[in-house]
Design an enzyme around this catalytic site. Sequence first.
Site, PDB file in Angstrom:
ATOM      1  N   CYS A 210     -15.315   7.212   1.736  1.00  0.00           N
ATOM      2  CA  CYS A 210     -16.643   7.833   1.666  1.00  0.00           C
ATOM      3  C   CYS A 210     -16.923   8.712   2.882  1.00  0.00           C
ATOM      4  O   CYS A 210     -17.774   9.604   2.824  1.00  0.00           O
ATOM      5  CB  CYS A 210     -17.716   6.763   1.568  1.00  0.00           C
ATOM      6  SG  CYS A 210     -17.521   5.620   0.177  1.00  0.00           S
TER       7      CYS A 210
ATOM      8  N   GLU B 129       0.854  -1.180   0.000  1.00  0.00           N
ATOM      9  CA  GLU B 129       0.000   0.000   0.000  1.00  0.00           C
ATOM     10  C   GLU B 129       0.892   1.233   0.000  1.00  0.00           C
ATOM     11  O   GLU B 129       1.724   1.407   0.893  1.00  0.00           O
ATOM     12  CB  GLU B 129      -0.918   0.001   1.225  1.00  0.00           C
ATOM     13  CG  GLU B 129      -1.613   1.318   1.509  1.00  0.00           C
ATOM     14  CD  GLU B 129      -2.437   1.841   0.341  1.00  0.00           C
ATOM     15  OE1 GLU B 129      -2.358   3.061   0.068  1.00  0.00           O
ATOM     16  OE2 GLU B 129      -3.149   1.043  -0.308  1.00  0.00           O
TER      17      GLU B 129
END
Length: 462
Positions: free
Chosen positions: A51, A41
């Site tokens: 979100c 990552e």
Amino acid sequence: MGRVGRRQRLVVVGGDAAGMSAASQARRLKGVDDLEIVAFERGGFSSYSACGIPYWVGGDVDGPDRLVARTPQEHRDRDIDLRLRTEVTELDLDGRRVRARDLDSGEEYWTGFDRLVLATGARPVRPPLPGIDAPGVHGVQTLGDGQALLDTLAATPGRRAVVVGAGYIGVEMAEALLKRGYEVTVLNRGEQPMATLDPDMGRLVHTAMEGMGIDVVAGAEVTAIRTGPDGRVRAVETGDATYPADVVVLGIGVEPETSLARAAGLPLGVYGGLLTDLSMRVRGHEDVWAGGDCVEVLDLVSGRERHVPLGTHANKHGQVIGANVGGGYGTFPGVVGTAVSKVCSLEIARTGLRERDAREVGLRYAAVTVESTSRAGYYPDAAPMTVKMLAELRTGRLLGTQIVGREGAGKRVDIAAVALTAGMTVEQVAALDLGYAPPFSPVWDPVQVAARKAVAAVRETG
């Protein structure tokens, strides 16, 4: 073929929803002795809710820790070798290995794999405009982006904000900045905000946002970001106007991040996303899977591939991939394009096709719009809502539903989402046995009122 005499190795590129869901599910099904899992990552967080960033910025939720579903250490405790701030720079599919670079030390190295999962997500659209990289101009794709924006808001004395783009991120960020006391202007290139709606429904959103004190400018093509002597943002220019700004937030949309896949020759669709089969395996590649915002998926209503970057899908993709990698079985059949959002007290929802979508795939349809309320009209706090519904002519098949209204409006779209997935007709939707009591709904639910009107429209056409 896999390595003989040793554990199989799963390499995951991308440590958010799809990637870590796949890794976690594979770990549940395969023990440590059978499967080694290495995940890369490039950011500093894993398994977080992008979100939720607008609601963190707006002060509704604390962050960033509250937005993290599972910490890097929690993954490592489950024997998933998660390497943060490490970017994969090359895929060698023939050699079954990936090249990675530690972003802190600069060290580069190769890691072999038996099975590969690509969950590289999406990148924000950032047009090459003058001043686009100036201090005070922000995207909001990652938790790091959210923190950077909050730092700017804390250090900036001015109270004028310009949001570029009026999609989901744009309207949500407009609300967040309004709640922080900013004068907010939204510059939208399109005719109305929320291009995922038809223009007549988008007009309702426009009117409501203006009523909340948000200045929405339609048909505004941004040409430059202007800066002051200190190099910081001072204004946003369009073709015919200049809008003062102390902070600028970009909400123009995202594109699949598939540069690695493209360089490796993997199959991409018309939107630039990876193409997979129902098991989320990349087409033509036995041991390579992909999921999340970097893929295109089947639209069950139109029958075409589309790019739908949502965390709900990414988590499902990851579960399917992990099941298949871990020796089980799973499929992801497709989507109907359901999405819901809000700006202040206004709820916005849609599923299925817009009128433009139906025309593009050659469907003949009837479109109807109804006004209703969230509760029985005589019950306290009954809130208005507008429901638009599309039905295919002759067959009466439900094609799409859009809802704009106040509290209690948005999640009603799920009725239509289930009906679309099941291939129901509007006549069948009108006959559904839905729950009723005055505090929750009129006798005829607003979705069913629209369905009844759609039935009549289809019949009128013969």
